[in-house]
Design a protein around this motif. Structure first.
Motif, PDB file in Angstrom:
ATOM      1  N   ASP A   9      42.457  41.353  41.781  1.00  0.00           N
ATOM      2  CA  ASP A   9      41.405  41.131  40.781  1.00  0.00           C
ATOM      3  C   ASP A   9      40.982  42.492  40.249  1.00  0.00           C
ATOM      4  O   ASP A   9      40.807  43.433  41.028  1.00  0.00           O
ATOM      5  N   ASP A  56      43.684  36.680  40.379  1.00  0.00           N
ATOM      6  CA  ASP A  56      42.940  36.475  39.131  1.00  0.00           C
ATOM      7  C   ASP A  56      43.947  36.345  37.990  1.00  0.00           C
ATOM      8  O   ASP A  56      45.080  36.814  38.099  1.00  0.00           O
ATOM      9  N   ILE A  57      43.553  35.717  36.895  1.00  0.00           N
ATOM     10  CA  ILE A  57      44.455  35.586  35.742  1.00  0.00           C
ATOM     11  C   ILE A  57      44.269  36.743  34.763  1.00  0.00           C
ATOM     12  O   ILE A  57      45.216  37.414  34.391  1.00  0.00           O
ATOM     13  N   ASP A  63      48.796  40.926  33.730  1.00  0.00           N
ATOM     14  CA  ASP A  63      47.838  39.866  34.076  1.00  0.00           C
ATOM     15  C   ASP A  63      48.435  38.934  35.141  1.00  0.00           C
ATOM     16  O   ASP A  63      49.588  39.087  35.567  1.00  0.00           O
ATOM     17  N   SER A  86      40.068  31.597  38.927  1.00  0.00           N
ATOM     18  CA  SER A  86      39.719  31.915  37.545  1.00  0.00           C
ATOM     19  C   SER A  86      38.536  31.088  37.061  1.00  0.00           C
ATOM     20  O   SER A  86      38.281  29.999  37.569  1.00  0.00           O
ATOM     21  N   THR A  87      37.871  31.608  36.054  1.00  0.00           N
ATOM     22  CA  THR A  87      36.814  30.853  35.373  1.00  0.00           C
ATOM     23  C   THR A  87      37.412  30.022  34.246  1.00  0.00           C
ATOM     24  O   THR A  87      36.749  29.174  33.683  1.00  0.00           O
ATOM     25  N   ASP A  88      38.696  30.264  33.928  1.00  0.00           N
ATOM     26  CA  ASP A  88      39.355  29.639  32.777  1.00  0.00           C
ATOM     27  C   ASP A  88      40.209  28.443  33.208  1.00  0.00           C
ATOM     28  O   ASP A  88      41.359  28.590  33.598  1.00  0.00           O
ATOM     29  N   LYS A 106      36.325  29.961  39.723  1.00  0.00           N
ATOM     30  CA  LYS A 106      35.293  30.930  40.087  1.00  0.00           C
ATOM     31  C   LYS A 106      33.955  30.431  39.578  1.00  0.00           C
ATOM     32  O   LYS A 106      33.920  29.817  38.513  1.00  0.00           O
TER      33      LYS A 106
END
Length: 123
Positions: A9, A56-57, A63, A86-88, A106
């Motif tokens: 991350d 993480d993305i 990435d 991820s938040t996505d 997340k």
């Protein structure tokens, strides 16, 4: 011998939070950190005994999606579970198509992370 977990991350605070959660897990013996996918690939080359990756993305340089594509090209890595954090939510299909084993949104809840670690690292 416990689990060696690679936490990837670009956000230092996220890495610190994950380390705090992982240290509570008796299965985890070592935590290695990487700031991006390129750094993670280098750490994997240096230490092939890593048994789990938390990824993480959205990161600079390489990435999470690109990391997965490169990482999964090497058949020796096929057995290593990768849990994307991820938040996505909109990129879940792309994440799984690129080789991730699982996905957690997340902010990560300790009980969910523990359950996923248990699921993917059964002996």
């Amino acid at each position: 011998m416990g689990l060696k977990v690679l936490v990837v991350d670009d956000d230092m605070i996220n890495r610190m939070l994950l380390k705090t959660l992982l240290k509570k897990n008796p299965k985890v013996s070592e935590i290695i950190e990487a700031e991006n996918g390129s750094d993670a690939l280098e750490k994997m080359k240096k230490d092939p005994s890593i048994n789990l990756i938390l990824l993480d993305i959205m990161m600079p340089i390489v990435d999470g999606i690109e990391f997965l594509k490169i990482f999964r090209l090497d058949m020796e890595n096929a057995h290593i579970p990768v849990i994307v954090l991820s938040t996505d939510d909109t990129r879940k299909t792309e994440v799984f198509d690129s080789g991730a084993n699982d996905f957690l949104r997340k902010p990560v809840k300790e009980e969910m992370l523990t359950a996923k670690i248990e699921q993917w690292t059964k002996e």
